[in-house]
Enzyme design. Structure first.
Site, PDB file in Angstrom:
ATOM      1  N   THR B  23       1.142  -0.957   0.245  1.00  0.00           N
ATOM      2  CA  THR B  23      -0.063  -0.030  -0.069  1.00  0.00           C
ATOM      3  C   THR B  23       0.742   1.311   0.288  1.00  0.00           C
ATOM      4  O   THR B  23       0.488   2.709  -0.751  1.00  0.00           O
ATOM      5  CB  THR B  23      -0.878  -0.475   1.276  1.00  0.00           C
ATOM      6  N   TYR B  24       2.235   1.357   0.489  1.00  0.00           N
ATOM      7  CA  TYR B  24       2.762   2.492   0.710  1.00  0.00           C
ATOM      8  C   TYR B  24       4.103   2.652  -0.231  1.00  0.00           C
ATOM      9  O   TYR B  24       4.635   3.945   0.321  1.00  0.00           O
ATOM     10  CB  TYR B  24       3.277   2.821   2.360  1.00  0.00           C
ATOM     11  N   ASP B 149      -2.188  -6.301  12.163  1.00  0.00           N
ATOM     12  CA  ASP B 149      -2.816  -6.957  11.015  1.00  0.00           C
ATOM     13  C   ASP B 149      -2.247  -8.119  10.434  1.00  0.00           C
ATOM     14  O   ASP B 149      -1.157  -8.382   9.794  1.00  0.00           O
ATOM     15  CB  ASP B 149      -1.829  -5.390  10.166  1.00  0.00           C
TER      16      ASP B 149
HETATM   17  N1  LIG Z   1      12.184  -9.116   5.196  1.00  0.00           N
HETATM   18  C1  LIG Z   1      10.954  -9.594   3.849  1.00  0.00           C
HETATM   19  N2  LIG Z   1      11.281 -10.359   3.106  1.00  0.00           N
HETATM   20  C2  LIG Z   1      11.447 -10.962   2.009  1.00  0.00           C
HETATM   21  N3  LIG Z   1       9.733 -10.493   1.757  1.00  0.00           N
HETATM   22  C3  LIG Z   1       9.322  -9.872   1.656  1.00  0.00           C
HETATM   23  C4  LIG Z   1       9.901  -8.874   3.735  1.00  0.00           C
HETATM   24  N4  LIG Z   1       9.170  -8.341   3.994  1.00  0.00           N
HETATM   25  C5  LIG Z   1       8.330  -7.485   3.112  1.00  0.00           C
HETATM   26  N5  LIG Z   1       8.269  -7.986   2.395  1.00  0.00           N
HETATM   27  C6  LIG Z   1       7.328  -8.837   0.899  1.00  0.00           C
HETATM   28  O1  LIG Z   1       6.662  -7.845   0.200  1.00  0.00           O
HETATM   29  C7  LIG Z   1       4.641  -7.746   1.011  1.00  0.00           C
HETATM   30  C8  LIG Z   1       4.690  -6.872   1.674  1.00  0.00           C
HETATM   31  O2  LIG Z   1       5.968  -5.862   2.798  1.00  0.00           O
HETATM   32  P1  LIG Z   1       4.561  -5.319   4.090  1.00  0.00           P
HETATM   33  O3  LIG Z   1       3.868  -5.681   4.319  1.00  0.00           O
HETATM   34  O4  LIG Z   1       5.382  -4.992   4.996  1.00  0.00           O
HETATM   35  O5  LIG Z   1       4.418  -4.333   2.805  1.00  0.00           O
HETATM   36  P2  LIG Z   1       2.787  -3.527   3.297  1.00  0.00           P
HETATM   37  O6  LIG Z   1       3.087  -2.332   2.372  1.00  0.00           O
HETATM   38  O7  LIG Z   1       2.752  -3.214   4.410  1.00  0.00           O
HETATM   39  O8  LIG Z   1       2.305  -4.477   2.495  1.00  0.00           O
HETATM   40  P3  LIG Z   1       0.543  -4.914   2.710  1.00  0.00           P
HETATM   41  O9  LIG Z   1      -0.206  -3.752   2.924  1.00  0.00           O
HETATM   42  O10 LIG Z   1       0.703  -5.674   1.529  1.00  0.00           O
HETATM   43  O11 LIG Z   1       0.971  -5.879   3.456  1.00  0.00           O
HETATM   44  C9  LIG Z   1       5.341  -9.129   1.409  1.00  0.00           C
HETATM   45  O12 LIG Z   1       3.894  -9.041   1.678  1.00  0.00           O
HETATM   46  C10 LIG Z   1       6.377 -10.110   1.379  1.00  0.00           C
HETATM   47  O13 LIG Z   1       5.833 -10.194  -0.162  1.00  0.00           O
END
Ligand SMILES: Nc1ncnc2c1ncn2[C@@H]1O[C@H](COP(=O)(O)OP(=O)(O)OP(=O)(O)O)[C@@H](O)[C@H]1O
Ligand SMILES: [Mg+2]
Lengths: 287, 408
Positions: B23-24, B149
């Site tokens: 999202t971000y 979450d």
């Molecule tokens: N440390 C990591 N190692 C490998 N993949 C990662 C890692 N952190 C995040 N990802 C990948 O990136 C995706 C998005 O990361 P994250 O959930 O932190 O971000 P977000 O912007 O909050 O995403 P969402 O809104 O989809 O939950 C994760 O679902 C995963 O697939």
């Protein structure tokens, strides 16, 4: 994260390394000496801690947010010289970042407008939101991304409740507020500042506080240091009380010192290309 | 020291490809250029989450601030490690650098969810994952943090690129909604009305509770536990869109899905429910018998695993089991015992590697593009193949689309 002060960045990265922090802070003070005399440096700290509180009040933010911002401000200037970074900008940016970290929102536009509003000098307030955004980056980096700050207010209330010192809460509270006009927050752990404030509040009312303190199972020498440090603030009221003319004098001095930098930055901003290509920092870090 | 201010991101991490689009901002896989171990054989990877700021809003994204401030304070084997934060002052971009995790539960569950040939996740793996998740959450809750979450895509699991004793380990990620809950400055719902993907959202929130408690994380863990066992989400409600002023509409379909499986709660069982805004409406609905055992066949009705599941899916948040108590549940002292490595064999990773999308010169501007100009900047392209993993299926499952379901 009250459960875990000893594992916190506040303790591990800052209080435990207080000697290192102070070595840097002293070096910065020396660097500033040619531009700002020692009492001016002191006045700047007090005035801008006060300004952070005033800004917070205007935006109806809790005392806690102001306190966090003041710690950010002081940590920043423990590592940077006033002559390189304008306190007139760091103070509102510290509040802007602290509001985010404390789950509040404070728009950059608003903090700039309010700063302009309370600003006293012969010149109008020289900074805009662009500067706030730039310095938000510099500030968070200088803080090494350690954003959670512990404060003495909650432990003070807790200790008073535990010891049934109900009447001392309101007496100790302003002492804690005044502690933020000093470097106490950089030097000492908040729970000890809390105990010291209760001790001072009780002693001022001719209460016998020694027995209570002895039962606290703390380093009494360190407590004595803090009590001494906080009491000294009241020995020379000018350290924590500043008047309008003093503020104006400091602000004019800051204006004349930073005027050329701001001017350069503004001409730089005017030339700023629309996007993607890399603009120069509008305020160059003097490193 | 945590970071070196003078260094640019391209000097420390070489982008490999894109792995997520949150999202971000975007998430990239990158290679650690400086080999800290001094061992040139061991290549190490990171996930770099890029936060766009400035254009979209007011300075650094509050979500980034939240993740940074919490993760800087946390250290636990089951919580993702924030290894670095990089700033690009010119681009006004902020990069969070995490230790890389090859899998997440969403993708692992999908590997098992193969209609023609269902292979349930081995109970040892399920139990180890659940145990590690509970450990991580217990640590958070002890530190006054609610994650808010929890869902399969936010629970990462390490792969074979790690040393043997660090493989198959849960890493709870995505602290973008996490909160310190010790006397919050105001009700948590004020700031962001909708949190927690509705499938994993606790019934008290669905019925309109204004205050969050640790118990909402345990409900989500209950849902994830069932999903690990069956390879299918337990309560798949249809999300009602937010429109107009109603930022948090009554998600009646989700509540209905829960009632149909657990039965409608009674006021005797959950006295506090009468104070919840949407209860007056929901209480008029039809009652159903509890058919949970039928939905989660992998856990026999009298088994300790089933007992733990019902305690996690307890309607009344005050009676719902805590993370600390869940860890003491007999389920975890029975065979197969949970282990720090969730894989059956630490040398065999049965799951396919995280899909890595090549960089797109149009979208992946800034640091990420240094990969396509590799060779300059002293960076080398990634030549080493990913660690060998033994596929679970003779033919790899079709690449799934990581659709963004029910996101906030
Ligand atoms: N440390 C990591 N190692 C490998 N993949 C990662 C890692 N952190 C995040 N990802 C990948 O990136 C995706 C998005 O990361 P994250 O959930 O932190 O971000 P977000 O912007 O909050 O995403 P969402 O809104 O989809 O939950 C994760 O679902 C995963 O697939
Ligand atoms: Mg996520």
């Amino acid at each position: 994260m009250a459960a875990n002060f000893w594992n916190s960045t506040h303790y591990r990265h800052w209080l435990r390394k207080v000697d290192e922090v102070y070595k840097q802070a002293d070096a910065m003070m020396k660097k500033d000496q040619s531009t700002f005399k020692e009492d001016e440096q002191n006045n700047i700290k007090v005035i801008y801690s006060q300004i952070i509180s005033t800004l917070a009040m205007k935006s109806k933010l809790r005392q806690r947010v102001a306190a966090t911002a003041i710690v950010y401000y002081r940590r920043f200037f423990a590592r940077n010289a006033v002559r390189d970074h304008d306190p007139r900008l760091i103070a509102p940016v510290a509040l802007y970042l602290a509001a985010k970290a404390e789950e509040h929102t404070l728009a950059a536009k608003i903090v700039v407008a309010q700063m302009a509003d309370i600003y006293q000098a012969d010149h109008p307030y020289p900074y805009s939101v662009i500067h706030v955004y730039d310095y938000e980056f510099k500030l968070i980096a200088a803080l090494e991304f350690d954003l959670i700050i512990y404060h003495p207010y909650r432990p003070m209330i807790q200790y008073c409740a535990d010891a049934s010192f109900h009447d001392l809460v309101t007496a100790a509270w302003p002492i804690l507020n005044d502690s933020y006009k000093s470097d106490a927050c950089l030097r000492y752990p908040p729970y000890l500042i809390a105990i010291a404030s209760i001790y001072i509040a009780g002693t001022l009312r001719d209460r016998e506080m020694t027995n209570w303190v002895k039962k606290m199972n703390i380093d009494l020498q360190e407590l004595a240091d803090i009590i001494q440090y906080l009491s000294a603030l009241y020995a020379n009221p000018s350290i924590i009380r500043t008047s309008g003319p003093q503020v104006e004098r400091i602000n004019n001095k800051l204006q004349s010192h930073f005027a050329t930098k701001i001017q350069n930055a503004q001409s730089g901003l005017a030339k700023k290309p629309p996007s993607s290509s890399r603009p120069k920092m509008s305020l160059k870090l003097a490193e | 020291m945590f970071f070196n201010r003078k260094q640019r991101i391209s000097e420390k991490y070489a982008p490999v490809g894109k792995i997520g689009e949150g999202t971000y901002g975007l998430v990239y896989k990158a290679r650690n250029i400086q080999n800290q171990s001094g061992n040139s054989e061991a290549e190490s990877f990171v996930a770099v989450k890029k936060f766009k700021s400035f254009k979209s809003g007011d300075g650094i994204s509050p979500t980034a601030i939240r993740e940074i401030k919490l993760l800087r304070e946390l250290k636990n084997p089951y919580i993702v490690d924030l290894v670095d934060v990089m700033l690009d002052e010119a681009d006004k971009a902020l990069y969070l650098v995490f230790d890389y995790a090859e899998h997440d539960l969403l993708e692992m569950i999908r590997c098992h969810h193969n209609r023609s040939a269902p292979h349930a996740m081995p109970m040892h793996t399920v139990k180890s994952l659940l145990w590690q998740i509970l450990h991580g959450i217990n640590y958070l809750h002890k530190n006054w943090i609610i994650h808010r979450d929890l869902k399969p895509s936010n629970i990462l699991v390490t792969g074979l690129d790690k040393p043997p004793n660090e493989r198959g380990c849960v890493k709870i990620a995505d602290f973008g909604l996490a909160r310190l809950f010790q006397s919050p400055l105001r009700p948590l719902t004020d700031v962001d009305a909708v949190v927690v993907t509705i499938w994993y959202r606790a019934p008290e929130l669905l019925l309109g509770a204004k205050h969050y408690t640790k118990a909402i994380d345990l409900w989500a863990i209950g849902c994830i536990f069932a999903e690990l066992v069956t390879s299918k989400p337990l309560f798949q409600g249809q999300e009602k869109e937010r429109k107009g002023d109603d930022r948090n509409p009554f998600q009646s379909d989700q509540i209905d899905k829960i009632f149909r499986i657990l039965g409608k709660p009674s006021v005797e069982r959950w006295p506090g429910v009468i104070d919840l805004p949407h209860w007056s409406q929901a209480q008029t609905w039809q009652n159903y018998p509890c058919i949970l055992h039928d939905r989660v066949r992998g856990l026999a009705k009298g088994s300790s695993g089933y007992d733990l599941l019902t305690k996690l899916l307890e309607y009344d948040p005050d009676k719902r089991i805590t993370a600390e108590d869940a860890l003491k549940h007999p389920f975890f002292t029975e065979e197969p015992r949970p282990t720090h490595i969730a894989f059956v064999d630490p040398n065999i990773d049965p799951y396919k590697s995280r899909p890595v999308t090549p960089l797109d010169p149009k979208k992946d501007i800034g640091w990420a593009m240094s990969a396509t100009t590799s060779g300059t900047n002293g960076q080398t392209p990634m030549t080493r193949p990913m660690p060998q993993s033994a596929p679970l299926f003779s033919s790899a499952p079709p690449p799934f689309k990581r659709t963004r379901i029910n996101d906030r």
